[in-house]
Design an enzyme around this catalytic site. Sequence first.
Site, PDB file in Angstrom:
ATOM      1  N   LYS A 149      -1.697  -7.479  12.199  1.00  0.00           N
ATOM      2  CA  LYS A 149      -3.371  -6.971  13.068  1.00  0.00           C
ATOM      3  C   LYS A 149      -4.186  -6.737  11.931  1.00  0.00           C
ATOM      4  CE  LYS A 149      -3.297  -2.215  14.540  1.00  0.00           C
ATOM      5  NZ  LYS A 149      -3.583  -1.595  15.568  1.00  0.00           N
ATOM      6  N   ASP A 150      -3.905  -6.311  10.678  1.00  0.00           N
ATOM      7  CA  ASP A 150      -4.664  -6.041   9.636  1.00  0.00           C
ATOM      8  C   ASP A 150      -5.283  -7.387   8.864  1.00  0.00           C
ATOM      9  OD1 ASP A 150      -5.039  -3.610  10.335  1.00  0.00           O
ATOM     10  OD2 ASP A 150      -3.376  -2.853   9.005  1.00  0.00           O
ATOM     11  N   CYS A 189     -13.785  -7.205  13.265  1.00  0.00           N
ATOM     12  CA  CYS A 189     -13.373  -6.063  13.996  1.00  0.00           C
ATOM     13  C   CYS A 189     -14.516  -5.226  14.534  1.00  0.00           C
ATOM     14  CB  CYS A 189     -12.312  -5.111  13.488  1.00  0.00           C
ATOM     15  SG  CYS A 189     -12.745  -4.686  11.918  1.00  0.00           S
ATOM     16  N   ARG A 200     -11.870  -1.882  20.615  1.00  0.00           N
ATOM     17  CA  ARG A 200     -11.016  -2.704  21.616  1.00  0.00           C
ATOM     18  C   ARG A 200     -10.160  -1.413  22.595  1.00  0.00           C
ATOM     19  NH1 ARG A 200      -5.602  -2.839  22.044  1.00  0.00           N
ATOM     20  NH2 ARG A 200      -5.524  -2.111  20.034  1.00  0.00           N
ATOM     21  N   ARG A 201      -9.881  -0.404  22.010  1.00  0.00           N
ATOM     22  CA  ARG A 201      -9.213   0.512  22.643  1.00  0.00           C
ATOM     23  C   ARG A 201     -10.148   1.319  23.531  1.00  0.00           C
ATOM     24  NH1 ARG A 201      -5.315   1.884  17.860  1.00  0.00           N
ATOM     25  NH2 ARG A 201      -3.697   0.606  18.341  1.00  0.00           N
ATOM     26  N   ARG A 209       1.011  -1.333   0.067  1.00  0.00           N
ATOM     27  CA  ARG A 209       0.020   0.005  -0.118  1.00  0.00           C
ATOM     28  C   ARG A 209       0.705   1.303  -0.096  1.00  0.00           C
ATOM     29  NH1 ARG A 209      -3.103  -0.895   5.267  1.00  0.00           N
ATOM     30  NH2 ARG A 209      -3.920   1.210   4.641  1.00  0.00           N
ATOM     31  N   ARG A 245      -9.929   9.032  12.734  1.00  0.00           N
ATOM     32  CA  ARG A 245      -9.741   8.226  11.755  1.00  0.00           C
ATOM     33  C   ARG A 245      -8.340   8.904  10.908  1.00  0.00           C
ATOM     34  NH1 ARG A 245      -9.317   3.948  10.057  1.00  0.00           N
ATOM     35  NH2 ARG A 245     -10.463   4.125   7.708  1.00  0.00           N
ATOM     36  N   ARG A 274      -3.803  11.446  12.975  1.00  0.00           N
ATOM     37  CA  ARG A 274      -4.341  11.514  14.245  1.00  0.00           C
ATOM     38  C   ARG A 274      -3.511  12.160  15.136  1.00  0.00           C
ATOM     39  NH1 ARG A 274      -5.150   5.409  15.365  1.00  0.00           N
ATOM     40  NH2 ARG A 274      -4.035   4.765  13.576  1.00  0.00           N
TER      41      ARG A 274
HETATM   42  N1  LIG Z   1      -5.426  -0.149  12.358  1.00  0.00           N
HETATM   43  C1  LIG Z   1      -4.382   0.627  11.620  1.00  0.00           C
HETATM   44  C2  LIG Z   1      -2.830   0.246  11.891  1.00  0.00           C
HETATM   45  N2  LIG Z   1      -2.660  -1.005  11.502  1.00  0.00           N
HETATM   46  C3  LIG Z   1      -1.171  -1.123  11.801  1.00  0.00           C
HETATM   47  C4  LIG Z   1      -1.037  -0.230  12.513  1.00  0.00           C
HETATM   48  C5  LIG Z   1       0.264  -0.157  13.097  1.00  0.00           C
HETATM   49  C6  LIG Z   1       0.413  -1.079  14.538  1.00  0.00           C
HETATM   50  C7  LIG Z   1       1.229  -2.292  13.938  1.00  0.00           C
HETATM   51  O1  LIG Z   1       2.058  -2.553  13.824  1.00  0.00           O
HETATM   52  O2  LIG Z   1       0.352  -3.392  14.391  1.00  0.00           O
HETATM   53  C8  LIG Z   1      -2.296   0.649  12.652  1.00  0.00           C
HETATM   54  C9  LIG Z   1      -2.195   1.904  13.371  1.00  0.00           C
HETATM   55  C10 LIG Z   1      -2.610   1.772  15.128  1.00  0.00           C
HETATM   56  O3  LIG Z   1      -3.131   0.977  15.221  1.00  0.00           O
HETATM   57  O4  LIG Z   1      -2.545   3.153  15.667  1.00  0.00           O
END
Ligand SMILES: NCc1[nH]cc(CCC(=O)O)c1CC(=O)O
Length: 308
Positions: free
Chosen positions: A81-82, A241, A129-130, A9, A147, A153
């Site tokens: 995590k994505d 999610c 989650r946060r 990306r 976002r 951010r």
């Molecule tokens: N959801 C967005 C995202 N996807 C990966 C990261 C970076 C964190 C990582 O390396 O897992 C982030 C930014 C965040 O969560 O603040």
Amino acid sequence: MRKIIVGSRKSNLAMTQTKWVIDQLKKAGVENEFEIKKIVTKGDQILDVTLSKVGGKGLFVKEIEKAMFDKEIDFAVHSMKDMPSSLPEGLEISSIPDREDHRDAYIAKNNIKLADLKEGSIIGTSSLRRGAQILAARPDLEIKWIRGNVETRIRKLNEEDYDAIILAVSGLKRVGLSENLITEYLDPEICVPAVGQGSLAIESREDDTELKEIVQRIHNEYTAKTVLAERTFLHLLEGGCQVPIGGYAYLDGEEIVLTALVGTPDGKTILKEVVRGNDSVQVGKQAAEILINQGAKDIVDRVKEEME
Ligand SMILES: NCc1[nH]cc(CCC(=O)O)c1CC(=O)O
């Protein structure tokens, strides 16, 4: 020698991660030439909508996976995590490199500690989650969606009415922002990170064994073992999610120690368990079973219903 095409990306974070992986491969002695091919994904195009409302994780990986099937690219680097918890037939996670910091960072205007924030203060995050875990600790605070990429951010924290924001330490570091910005590191005792947070997945075609051998040179078994426990847990909860779910594992000697969490977005119910064991899949399964017995499946189903 084969030239390797890497899909990425085009965001700063994605490009940095991709370049980091290529750099690690070169340091590990890989002599192949690399070329980065930028790919625009759906997730990059609709940054103003809550992620969970527009289809979640798959958004960032679909176009990249198509390019991989079409052999336009040989591998791609994703934030673990994505990554959806199961991959399409024919693709695999062929290598998992060293993990960055797994924690979330709490960043406040004027460096005010979380415990010292006034009632009604506004926390910016777009992660359920946060949000859930912050509200569990401080039910008097307000969560407001924020976002955009990491840099955006940080800018919004300064320019808009947020008192603080939460984001991944790893993301902050990777885009080259200073850790001095961080007011507090949120350990898993306070905020269980996202499954795989801070770790990367190298994704490639299953049948490309030559490439697999190359990317395996930077495979980190510690990271792989712990992330497998986390992802097994996530997969069994099928939360996507839309539901606050967290998981973080580390090794204590040979033993995997997994902290697993499921909660409601308002933070009023938080199920959290620490499970130990020698087998990643077993530990992940056990954590899922324990939380399901405590009602995690009901939370997942209820939250999903409310979203529809
Ligand atoms: N959801 C967005 C995202 N996807 C990966 C990261 C970076 C964190 C990582 O390396 O897992 C982030 C930014 C965040 O969560 O603040």
